[in-house]
Scaffold this motif. Structure first.
Motif, PDB file in Angstrom:
ATOM      1  N   ASP A 731     -79.767 108.844  45.072  1.00  0.00           N
ATOM      2  CA  ASP A 731     -78.873 107.730  45.333  1.00  0.00           C
ATOM      3  C   ASP A 731     -78.080 107.474  44.062  1.00  0.00           C
ATOM      4  OD1 ASP A 731     -79.726 107.227  47.927  1.00  0.00           O
ATOM      5  OD2 ASP A 731     -81.236 105.763  47.299  1.00  0.00           O
ATOM      6  N   LEU A 732     -76.794 107.178  44.212  1.00  0.00           N
ATOM      7  CA  LEU A 732     -75.925 106.882  43.085  1.00  0.00           C
ATOM      8  C   LEU A 732     -75.626 105.391  43.111  1.00  0.00           C
ATOM      9  CD1 LEU A 732     -73.553 109.909  43.639  1.00  0.00           C
ATOM     10  CD2 LEU A 732     -75.560 109.788  42.153  1.00  0.00           C
ATOM     11  N   LEU A 733     -76.084 104.678  42.086  1.00  0.00           N
ATOM     12  CA  LEU A 733     -76.049 103.227  42.053  1.00  0.00           C
ATOM     13  C   LEU A 733     -74.994 102.755  41.056  1.00  0.00           C
ATOM     14  CD1 LEU A 733     -79.918 102.733  41.733  1.00  0.00           C
ATOM     15  CD2 LEU A 733     -78.595 103.024  43.834  1.00  0.00           C
ATOM     16  N   THR A 734     -73.933 102.152  41.557  1.00  0.00           N
ATOM     17  CA  THR A 734     -72.899 101.601  40.690  1.00  0.00           C
ATOM     18  C   THR A 734     -73.161 100.114  40.504  1.00  0.00           C
ATOM     19  OG1 THR A 734     -71.285 103.209  41.483  1.00  0.00           O
ATOM     20  CG2 THR A 734     -70.430 101.255  40.365  1.00  0.00           C
ATOM     21  N   TYR A 735     -73.428  99.721  39.251  1.00  0.00           N
ATOM     22  CA  TYR A 735     -73.700  98.323  38.936  1.00  0.00           C
ATOM     23  C   TYR A 735     -72.424  97.604  38.481  1.00  0.00           C
ATOM     24  CZ  TYR A 735     -78.804  98.795  39.127  1.00  0.00           C
ATOM     25  OH  TYR A 735     -80.101  98.977  39.542  1.00  0.00           O
ATOM     26  N   ASN A 736     -72.502  96.294  38.497  1.00  0.00           N
ATOM     27  CA  ASN A 736     -71.423  95.444  38.010  1.00  0.00           C
ATOM     28  C   ASN A 736     -71.303  95.539  36.493  1.00  0.00           C
ATOM     29  OD1 ASN A 736     -74.090  93.971  38.011  1.00  0.00           O
ATOM     30  ND2 ASN A 736     -72.877  92.544  36.778  1.00  0.00           N
ATOM     31  N   ARG A 737     -70.231  94.992  35.978  1.00  0.00           N
ATOM     32  CA  ARG A 737     -70.090  94.856  34.534  1.00  0.00           C
ATOM     33  C   ARG A 737     -71.066  93.799  34.026  1.00  0.00           C
ATOM     34  NH1 ARG A 737     -65.731  96.973  32.035  1.00  0.00           N
ATOM     35  NH2 ARG A 737     -65.957  95.453  30.364  1.00  0.00           N
ATOM     36  N   PRO A 738     -71.655  94.006  32.845  1.00  0.00           N
ATOM     37  CA  PRO A 738     -72.560  92.987  32.292  1.00  0.00           C
ATOM     38  C   PRO A 738     -71.782  91.772  31.800  1.00  0.00           C
ATOM     39  CG  PRO A 738     -72.287  94.804  30.755  1.00  0.00           C
ATOM     40  CD  PRO A 738     -71.580  95.207  32.016  1.00  0.00           C
ATOM     41  N   ARG A 739     -72.513  90.806  31.279  1.00  0.00           N
ATOM     42  CA  ARG A 739     -71.899  89.573  30.797  1.00  0.00           C
ATOM     43  C   ARG A 739     -70.826  89.868  29.748  1.00  0.00           C
ATOM     44  NH1 ARG A 739     -76.104  85.517  29.156  1.00  0.00           N
ATOM     45  NH2 ARG A 739     -76.693  87.186  27.718  1.00  0.00           N
ATOM     46  N   SER A 740     -69.758  89.100  29.814  1.00  0.00           N
ATOM     47  CA  SER A 740     -68.660  89.245  28.861  1.00  0.00           C
ATOM     48  C   SER A 740     -68.387  87.895  28.218  1.00  0.00           C
ATOM     49  CB  SER A 740     -67.398  89.761  29.565  1.00  0.00           C
ATOM     50  OG  SER A 740     -66.309  89.821  28.683  1.00  0.00           O
ATOM     51  N   LEU A 741     -68.472  87.841  26.888  1.00  0.00           N
ATOM     52  CA  LEU A 741     -68.158  86.636  26.122  1.00  0.00           C
ATOM     53  C   LEU A 741     -66.932  86.930  25.276  1.00  0.00           C
ATOM     54  CD1 LEU A 741     -71.770  85.755  24.872  1.00  0.00           C
ATOM     55  CD2 LEU A 741     -70.608  84.920  26.930  1.00  0.00           C
ATOM     56  N   GLY A 742     -65.960  86.013  25.286  1.00  0.00           N
ATOM     57  CA  GLY A 742     -64.739  86.331  24.572  1.00  0.00           C
ATOM     58  C   GLY A 742     -63.920  85.121  24.183  1.00  0.00           C
ATOM     59  N   VAL A 743     -62.818  85.393  23.506  1.00  0.00           N
ATOM     60  CA  VAL A 743     -61.867  84.372  23.075  1.00  0.00           C
ATOM     61  C   VAL A 743     -60.485  84.759  23.587  1.00  0.00           C
ATOM     62  CG1 VAL A 743     -63.189  83.777  21.021  1.00  0.00           C
ATOM     63  CG2 VAL A 743     -61.438  85.559  20.878  1.00  0.00           C
ATOM     64  N   PHE A 744     -59.600  83.783  23.726  1.00  0.00           N
ATOM     65  CA  PHE A 744     -58.240  84.084  24.169  1.00  0.00           C
ATOM     66  C   PHE A 744     -57.247  83.161  23.483  1.00  0.00           C
ATOM     67  CE2 PHE A 744     -59.149  80.568  27.017  1.00  0.00           C
ATOM     68  CZ  PHE A 744     -57.916  79.946  27.205  1.00  0.00           C
ATOM     69  N   LEU A 745     -56.015  83.633  23.435  1.00  0.00           N
ATOM     70  CA  LEU A 745     -54.899  82.874  22.891  1.00  0.00           C
ATOM     71  C   LEU A 745     -53.715  83.062  23.826  1.00  0.00           C
ATOM     72  CD1 LEU A 745     -53.734  81.223  20.456  1.00  0.00           C
ATOM     73  CD2 LEU A 745     -52.991  83.422  19.500  1.00  0.00           C
ATOM     74  N   ARG A 746     -53.062  81.958  24.196  1.00  0.00           N
ATOM     75  CA  ARG A 746     -51.928  82.018  25.114  1.00  0.00           C
ATOM     76  C   ARG A 746     -50.756  81.235  24.539  1.00  0.00           C
ATOM     77  NH1 ARG A 746     -49.492  78.783  28.722  1.00  0.00           N
ATOM     78  NH2 ARG A 746     -50.987  77.105  28.321  1.00  0.00           N
ATOM     79  N   TYR A 747     -49.569  81.788  24.714  1.00  0.00           N
ATOM     80  CA  TYR A 747     -48.355  81.092  24.279  1.00  0.00           C
ATOM     81  C   TYR A 747     -47.281  81.268  25.355  1.00  0.00           C
ATOM     82  CZ  TYR A 747     -44.131  79.802  21.768  1.00  0.00           C
ATOM     83  OH  TYR A 747     -42.953  79.203  21.410  1.00  0.00           O
ATOM     84  N   SER A 748     -46.554  80.208  25.642  1.00  0.00           N
ATOM     85  CA  SER A 748     -45.471  80.281  26.615  1.00  0.00           C
ATOM     86  C   SER A 748     -44.361  79.323  26.217  1.00  0.00           C
ATOM     87  CB  SER A 748     -45.973  79.932  28.023  1.00  0.00           C
ATOM     88  OG  SER A 748     -46.442  78.593  28.066  1.00  0.00           O
ATOM     89  N   TYR A 749     -43.170  79.640  26.683  1.00  0.00           N
ATOM     90  CA  TYR A 749     -42.031  78.751  26.450  1.00  0.00           C
ATOM     91  C   TYR A 749     -41.090  78.800  27.643  1.00  0.00           C
ATOM     92  CZ  TYR A 749     -39.243  82.909  25.318  1.00  0.00           C
ATOM     93  OH  TYR A 749     -38.590  84.120  25.372  1.00  0.00           O
TER      94      TYR A 749
END
Length: 749
Positions: A731-749
């Motif tokens: 059987d070929l078992l495809t798992y989900n992505r593990p936990r992801s912790l991160g930061v982001f920056l957004r700019y708009s005008y």
């Protein structure tokens, strides 16, 4: 029935994510109006007698949705999974979809981007970026939408050019050195005549699965995309929107986990002759070549080959809107091209048991022309149109099977060591499928009174398919079979409905929809002519009732629907044993009865807090269904959970002149699903909860925002896909992505 009514009550009282998760506004308590194009014209979501969920671009960013896979469970009744890294998403709505991953397969759920039908599964995993919103239409869309939408449609709209300068950018950095960069800029080129928007995206990470053979990390992501849009308004009555898009994936092919199935003794043998569940990783069970993964680490494996899933798409489209007064003429023209070359270690082991190189090309030209009423206050609103598609699919995939057994068959007369009768060879199946699709359609909505509107729609569709197929051994050394076939698949579909306004803010509706999905030809490895016999159309009769209402001065929005499906001549992707090897076939194998209910709630208890929730209840079972001697009658349809729930909360904490703190929380739940018609326990996923969170600071102007996020907050593990090759003991078992912790920056005008 008690459970049904309990869940109904729970949907009204619970908070979370579902419908259009619009950003809370501090301007007041009222929930913002949502505009959708589900009926090919802009309308208030609450006035459309269709089960539709609209998801904003902001909501997609909050939950880390970067392609269609991220939509899984975000809307009631919607399930998306894939065993491949960059192609062939398996999209199901209310249990209706298709698990076939071959390039000539057609899902029961149509995907549309800015009104253009994206038919090729090679192109449906392109990135989500610079979007306006995503609409999920549930139930057959057999009148106004193009091909094969008996399950529903996903309608994606991108941001349009404007005659004012705008720009935005977002950068994320997360676990596994994951980077997600996206942005767009646009404005006028010629004042009031020509405007542009240029947008792009780049996503990559280093992979989250350790390869013990090479010491490398695998399951890495790497793709980029770009889009140039031009808006030309030569007169007040004519608008031309042109787009060119490019997508390129160079990430890893999926590296699943290996689960051995062949027992070495009676003590570990289950009632089906395969390994008992508790002994999979004991070492007492192996695959055909004697390998077993025994460390129980789902983030590590032994892979002799590290393949790539290379996908390239090019799309160009033009939409012309011509205002003729009381009517409008709309033309949507598109060219699409997709290439895929994916080399995968199919057996997920250090041996050369089975390795597949998927090589396919698809190109399509589509043209839709609509003449429609253009007066929103008229009693009669109508659409008349036609659709044409010319599509060519070429596949030249090969399967290298049991290469490690070749030394046993080598001799002076057989230096290659091949033995086709023992499935020891390279098997190829080059084919070309050409499809010309035609459709004529019309729909009318007439207001009999100020409160009662009736709807009638009809569509005739025909697909002329030409199929030129050959299966061969060792790249043409010998031919197994050839087939040339030509068949036209046609059908009528349509819609009848009525909507009644109980008050200015509460509507009820009832609809009947007939949907159909075109028949065709199986596009996988075939060794007998029977496997290539054309399968017929499948059809679905859907009956639905619904309520859409806003209460307490639009501080509460509640939508509900109940439905029943009579699903006939269902196209089913099933396993069969051919020459000792497990293969997949597609045929009209069953009919099903599907019924259920869905509930969506949005609440604004304060000016700074918005709560959303969506609940789906589904009962989807096969009728009489016997395949390869196995009786699947009464089994649940694959990818059809009995219940799904999606929740979200968005809160703004004002800080005066220092800006504001924005908090987003979300969670989804899916009950048990099966990946196979057999409903075997080992080919299932139990119920699972997934949560996410995001906290950010936003500047007083709103143009700058910085924050942190967590996706899969509690690091849950679940199966995204399971592919079983019983004949090879794995059987070929495809798992989900593990936990992801991160930061982001957004700019708009």
């Amino acid at each position: 029935m008690k459970a049904f009514w309990f869940a109904t009550a729970a949907a009204v009282s619970i908070a979370g994510a579902a419908a259009a998760q619009t950003e809370p506004s501090t301007a007041g308590f009222a929930i913002e109006e949502i505009v959708v194009t589900a009926q090919k014209r802009s309308e208030n979501l609450q006035d459309v007698p269709v089960s539709v969920t609209a998801i904003t671009s902001q909501a997609l960013q909050n939950q880390g949705v970067t392609n269609v896979m991220g939509l899984n469970n975000v809307a009631p009744g919607l399930r998306v999974s894939a065993g491949d890294a960059a192609a062939n998403p398996k999209i199901f709505i209310r249990g209706v979809g298709l698990s076939d991953f071959n390039p000539n397969a057609s899902s029961g759920v149509g995907v549309y981007v800015d009104g253009v039908f994206v038919g090729s599964p090679l192109a449906q995993m392109a990135g989500f970026y610079d979007l306006g919103q995503v609409e999920v239409l549930r139930g057959p869309q057999g009148t106004l939408y193009g091909r094969n939408t008996n399950g529903g449609a996903i309608n994606v709209t991108t941001r349009r050019p404007t005659f004012t300068w705008t720009g935005d950018a977002r950068a994320e950095y997360a676990t596994y050195e994951a980077v997600n960069l996206q942005g767009g800029v646009g404005g006028p080129l010629v004042e009031d005549k020509l405007a542009f928007r240029l947008a792009g995206q780049m996503v990559e990470d280093n992979g989250y699965t350790f390869n013990r053979v090479t010491g490398d990390d695998v399951n890495a992501t790497k793709y980029w995309a770009g889009r140039l849009s031009l808006l030309f308004t030569p007169t007040e009555d004519i608008e031309v929107l042109g787009k060119f898009e490019r997508f390129s994936n160079r990430g890893d092919a999926t590296a699943p986990q290996h689960r051995a199935l062949f027992p070495s003794s009676a003590a570990v043998t289950g009632p089906n002759g395969l390994c008992m569940p508790g002994a999979y990783a004991s070492g007492a069970c192996t695959d055909l070549m004697g390998y077993a993964d025994t460390d129980k680490d789902i983030r590590a494996g032994d892979y002799n080959q590290e393949g790539k899933d290379r996908v390239d798409t090019w799309n160009a489209s033009t939409q012309i809107d011509w205002d003729l007064g009381s009517v409008a003429l709309v033309s949507v023209t598109a060219f699409q091209h997709a290439n895929r070359n994916a080399l995968e270690n199919t057996d997920s082991s250090p041996a050369q048991m089975i390795e597949i190189n998927y090589r396919a090309r698809a190109k399509a030209f589509t043209q839709e022309l609509r003449l429609q009423s253009d007066d929103p206050s008229a009693a009669l609103k109508w659409v008349l149109g036609g659709f044409y598609m010319d599509e060519t699919i070429r596949d030249n995939s090969i399967q290298d099977v049991l290469r490690d057994y070749r030394p046993f068959f080598q001799s002076p007369e057989n230096p290659l060591g091949i033995s086709p009768d023992d499935s020891v060879a390279i098997f190829g199946y080059p084919y070309t499928q050409k499809t010309k699709s035609y459709a004529l359609f019309g729909q009318a909505d007439y207001s009999l009174t100020e409160r009662l509107t009736v709807t009638a729609g009809l569509r005739y569709s025909a697909d002329d398919k030409r199929f030129d197929y050959r299966s061969e051994i060792e790249n043409g050394l010998a031919t197994i079979l050839t087939s040339k076939q030509d068949k036209t698949f046609s059908a009528w579909s349509g819609r009848l409905g009525a909507r009644y306004a109980l008050t200015d803010d509460v509507n009820v509706y009832a609809t009947y929809n007939r949907g159909f999905k075109s028949g065709g030809f199986f596009g996988g490895l075939a060794t007998t002519p029977t496997e290539l016999e054309p399968y017929d159309n499948e059809k679905l009769d859907a009956f639905e009732i619904g309520l859409k209402g806003e209460f307490f001065d639009r501080r509460l929005r509640f939508n509900a629907s109940g439905f029943y499906y009579d699903y006939q001549d269902q196209q089913v992707f099933a396993q069969a044993l051919r020459n000792g090897l497990t293969v997949l076939v597609l045929d009209n194998a069953a009919s099903s009865k599907v019924w259920g209910a869905e509930f969506e709630l949005t609440a604004r208890p304060t000016a700074n807090l918005q709560l959303d929730a969506g609940l789906s209840l589904l009962d989807a079972e096969y009728g009489d269904f016997i395949s390869e001697g196995q009786d699947y009658t009464g089994n649940r349809l694959p990818q059809a959970p009995k219940a799904t729930l999606n929740l979200a909360a968005n809160h703004i904490l004002p800080l005066g002149s220092a800006g504001e703190i924005v908090t987003h929380l979300d969670a989804t739940y899916s009950s048990k699903i099966y990946f196979d018609n057999s409903n075997a326990e080992r080919l299932s996923q139990d119920g699972v909860w997934v949560a996410g969170a995001q906290v950010s600071w936003r500047a007083p102007s709103g143009g700058l925002e910085a924050g942190v996020f967590a996706r899969n907050l509690f690091d849950e593990n679940w199966f995204v896909s399971i592919s079983n090759i019983d004949s090879l003991g794995v059987d070929l078992l495809t798992y989900n992505r593990p936990r992801s912790l991160g930061v982001f920056l957004r700019y708009s005008y």
